[in-house]
Design an enzyme around this catalytic site. Structure first.
Site, PDB file in Angstrom:
ATOM      1  CG  ASN A 445       4.407  -1.209  -7.251  1.00 39.06           C
ATOM      2  OD1 ASN A 445       3.988  -0.246  -8.151  1.00 39.06           O
ATOM      3  ND2 ASN A 445       3.684  -1.015  -6.010  1.00 39.06           N
ATOM      4  CD  GLU A 446       3.207   2.438  -4.574  1.00 41.12           C
ATOM      5  OE1 GLU A 446       2.935   1.977  -3.685  1.00 41.12           O
ATOM      6  OE2 GLU A 446       2.500   3.190  -5.206  1.00 41.12           O
ATOM      7  CG  ASN A 497       3.505   3.864  -8.502  1.00 42.91           C
ATOM      8  OD1 ASN A 497       3.682   3.852 -10.106  1.00 42.91           O
ATOM      9  ND2 ASN A 497       3.736   2.738  -8.090  1.00 42.91           N
ATOM     10  CD1 TRP A 594      -4.478   2.286  -8.045  1.00 39.60           C
ATOM     11  CD2 TRP A 594      -3.181   0.831  -9.855  1.00 39.60           C
ATOM     12  NE1 TRP A 594      -4.384   0.878  -7.944  1.00 39.60           N
ATOM     13  CE2 TRP A 594      -3.743   0.016  -8.893  1.00 39.60           C
ATOM     14  CE3 TRP A 594      -2.432   0.260 -10.999  1.00 39.60           C
ATOM     15  CZ2 TRP A 594      -3.359  -1.286  -8.472  1.00 39.60           C
ATOM     16  CZ3 TRP A 594      -2.364  -1.149 -10.598  1.00 39.60           C
ATOM     17  CH2 TRP A 594      -2.705  -1.900  -9.643  1.00 39.60           C
ATOM     18  CE  LYS A 615      -6.108   4.820  -5.034  1.00 41.74           C
ATOM     19  NZ  LYS A 615      -6.102   4.047  -3.756  1.00 41.74           N
TER      20      LYS A 615
END
Length: 723
Positions: A445-446, A497, A594, A615
């Site tokens: 992820n990222e 994302n 998200w 969020k």
């Protein structure tokens, strides 16, 4: 050890002459100490706790009393004096060591049995000891570990189990960083497993020891392969372990339908030599199979693996079987059982107010009920594998699940770091292998959010390692937040994302984008072109504090993403506009908003409550469903509904305002103070905008009436007060 002795009467394990495997909960009667100790430390002053337990249930939620120094250490101020609370309290919460102790009584009837202890997780390094002997160390916060106690215990006596746990930040154990807390403790259940000398091994990366693969699936027949690891002996390198002889066994596998009727059976004879594990591979066929079809029909078979000696069952493992296939099609998108299937996904952290990660089945069931009511069909367990219970519910309820290795933001390239990640990957795949709900394996992820050396070679190894372990139809993916990166081409189906309307610089400068929300569609198109197939949006959204509000159209100014003002109305606006772009987008096969729930993140200080990532579209305590929740419910759940947005902004200053209603009804009628303002049909994302509505001073009663096709009416009301 006086305190442990006085607890013995409460924790003696019930026993009988065991014919098969029996599992006992080890969740109660633990003693806990936060700080440095050892296997000989007296436990007189230790705290009584029950698993699941985390020592960050309170300090993981920043109280507002503490503040951080330049090194991220928590401080507390009393009058004019500022002092450091504890050097281990870094980033606002304790990242240090804790010890757990428990007595287990082993009855003499278990003398010829094998005894294992299994912990479903510990945050994040655990060292397990029994009677002062260290059994092993497990590194990683999100997967289970299992050890055999047999050679170390004293039959007929009280035996002490101690576990040293720490959540100290390390450079070789991911996540190395991330927008969430890494909580400490034995935060998932523990159990004692008692088996025969010959058993299906629980020691293959703490898995069930049984692996079920659907090899072929047609309308009239399914071919299912079951691999069972049968072990004979005691797992320990000790001179005093029991004598073990070769054993002749029959492995009988039965597949049963939901009514408990056998639909396929196979028996295999094997001789299992001492200290040996044999893989028994069996192929069974199911006539006229009933498919596991997601939320529409999550039909589950049951696979029962029996180990017999002298025609007597000595061990039994039961696992779920869902017959399904997944595929991404360039024209039709995501296919479940070769039919288009909507992937309405949410991201979820294992976090709950006042509990940190120590969630029980009750909290997990509550989360699913909220997600199910909204109409979602998929859950991304971010950014790590979540509990067995969460997967069991997903199997039963028909949710698609995305599990991922906790490679967040950055990775290290040294051998120790890579080895830990490799083991995490194996544990994730093996422990969750049999869950039909798992549709995606995530490998990062990222990964470039912080400095990371080139990682494509290692990511390819992880991808190929997963595919070697799991040759099924599951899809290997990753979540990237940058376009035009080499690692975007490593997964089988890379997702992205992006947070248009929230973070700045969402779009690469070389593509000429300015970060405006209107460019989101073009950005999606370019990402699909980059990877050569449809993609998915794996994160999108904005911050939104349900205690903060803005009046009028929330288009300008855009709130600062790290700032103190994050109105709920902007959160709703961003989700509406994102969904307009994504709902029928031919470049996408799915979306994952998200996030589903607000969660603790001590690195944050924004909105009205510090240390919370706002969020979520539901509050951290699950009591408040923010406005976007109902927008998605109107789009994803066919049950008729009507909801007046911005209802928590009770005190008003604008006499002329806009009123927004979410509904999937055919026509919406709006009344203010009993007078009809207007009627309209919801737009393509189920939103009605009533513009320039006049409020009177004082109390105003807002009423939205939804008329269904069947002629029924639904009513929602709220009160606004014009100051």
């Amino acid at each position: 050890m006086k305190k442990i002795v006085c607890l013995l009467s409460f924790i003696i394990i019930p026993f009988c002459i065991l014919a098969q495997r029996v599992s006992y909960s080890l969740n109660d009667s633990w003693l806990f100490f936060k700080g440095q100790a050892n296997v000989m430390t007296p436990t007189d002053n230790w705290q009584e706790v029950t698993l699941p337990h985390s020592w960050n249930m309170e300090d993981g939620q920043y109280s507002g009393k503490n503040r951080l120094d330049d090194n991220g250490h928590a401080q507390i101020q009393r009058g004019d004096t500022v002092s450091i609370v504890d050097p281990a309290i870094k980033f606002g919460y304790y990242r240090g060591v804790g010890w757990y102790a428990r007595i287990i009584n082993i009855p003499v009837e278990w003398e010829k049995k094998r005894i294992f202890v299994r912990f479903e997780a510990a945050g994040q390094v655990a060292r397990v000891h029994v009677n002062g002997q260290m059994l092993g160390e497990h590194r990683g916060a999100f997967t289970a570990f299992c050890y055999e106690l047999t050679p170390y215990i004293i039959i007929g006596k009280a035996n002490e189990l101690r576990v040293e746990v720490d959540n100290i930040q390390r450079q070789d154990i991911p996540p190395l960083s991330g927008d969430f807390n890494v909580n400490g403790g034995l935060y998932r259940p523990a159990q004692l497993i008692v088996t025969d000398q010959v058993c299906v091994s629980p020691l293959d990366y703490a898995s069930s020891g049984v692996y079920i693969t659907t090899r072929k699936l047609d309308v009239d027949k399914a071919t299912v392969e079951i691999r069972s690891l049968v072990n004979n002996g005691v797992h320990a390198a000790m001179s005093n372990k029991p004598e073990v002889s070769a054993e002749d066994v029959v492995v009988e596998t039965v597949i049963k339908d939901t009514a408990g009727n056998a639909v396929a059976t196979k028996r295999t004879f094997r001789t299992i030599e001492p200290d040996c594990t044999k893989e028994i591979i069996q192929e069974l066929k199911i006539e006229n199979p009933h498919l596991w079809n997601g939320r529409k029909d999550p039909y589950l078979y049951q696979v029962e693996v029996n180990v017999l000696r002298n025609e007597k069952i000595v061990d039994r493992i039961i696992q779920p079987l869902g017959l399904r296939i997944f595929r991404i099609d360039s024209a039709l998108g995501f296919l479940l059982n070769e039919q288009p299937y909507p992937v309405y996904g949410v991201g979820r952290h294992q976090d709950f107010q006042d509990k940190a990660w120590a969630l029980t089945e009750e909290e997990n069931e509550l989360d699913y009920s909220i997600i199910k009511e909204m109409g979602a069909t998929a859950i991304r367990f971010a950014h790590y594998p979540q509990s067995q219970n969460m997967h069991d519910i997903a199997d039963r309820e028909g949710f698609l699940v995305w599990d991922e290795i906790p490679l967040v933001n950055e990775i290290r390239q040294d051998y120790g770091a890579r080895q830990n990640v490799w083991i995490m990957m194996k544990e994730m795949v093996k422990q969750l292998y049999n869950h039909p709900s798992v549709a995606w394996w995530g490998i990062y992820n990222e990964i470039e959010n912080l400095y990371t050396p080139p990682s494509e070679e290692f990511l390819i190894k992880l991808r190929d390692g997963i595919r070697a372990l799991d040759p099924s139809c599951r899809i290997i993916t990753g979540a990237s937040d940058h376009g035009l990166r080499a690692h975007n081409l490593v997964p089988e189906a890379t997702c992205f994302n992006n947070y248009p309307g929230w973070y700045h610089g969402n779009y690469p400068k070389e593509e000429g984008y300015t970060g405006e929300h209107s460019q989101f569609s073009k950005w999606i198109q370019n990402r699909a072109k980059e990877i050569g197939m449809r993609t998915a949006i794996s994160e999108y959204g904005a911050g939104g504090d349900y205690n903060q509000h803005s009046e009028g159209k929330p288009y300008k100014p855009q709130p600062a993403h790290g700032g103190p003002f994050q109105p709920e109305e902007w959160l709703a606006y961003v989700h509406e506009e994102d969904w307009r772009i994504m709902k029928d987008n031919d470049n996408l096969w799915g979306t994952f908003l998200w996030a589903m729930f607000d969660f603790a993140s001590c690195m944050r200080n924004e909105g009205s409550v510090p240390s919370i990532n706002t969020k979520g579209i539901v509050s951290q305590d699950r009591t408040i469903r923010k406005d976007p929740y109902y927008m998605y419910k109107a789009n994803w759940n066919n049950e008729p509904m009507v909801y007046i947005a911005s209802r928590r902004a009770i005190k008003r200053k604008l006499a002329v305002t806009d009123i927004k209603v979410y509904s999937n009804c055919q026509v919406i009628t709006l009344k203010v103070n009993g007078e009809t303002v207007g009627c309209m049909q919801p737009d393509d994302i189920k939103v009605c905008f009533f513009n320039n509505v006049l409020l009177k001073k004082g109390s105003n009663q807002i009423e939205a009436i939804g008329s269904t096709v069947q002629g029924n009416e639904l009513v929602d009301t709220c009160e606004w007060i014009l100051e």
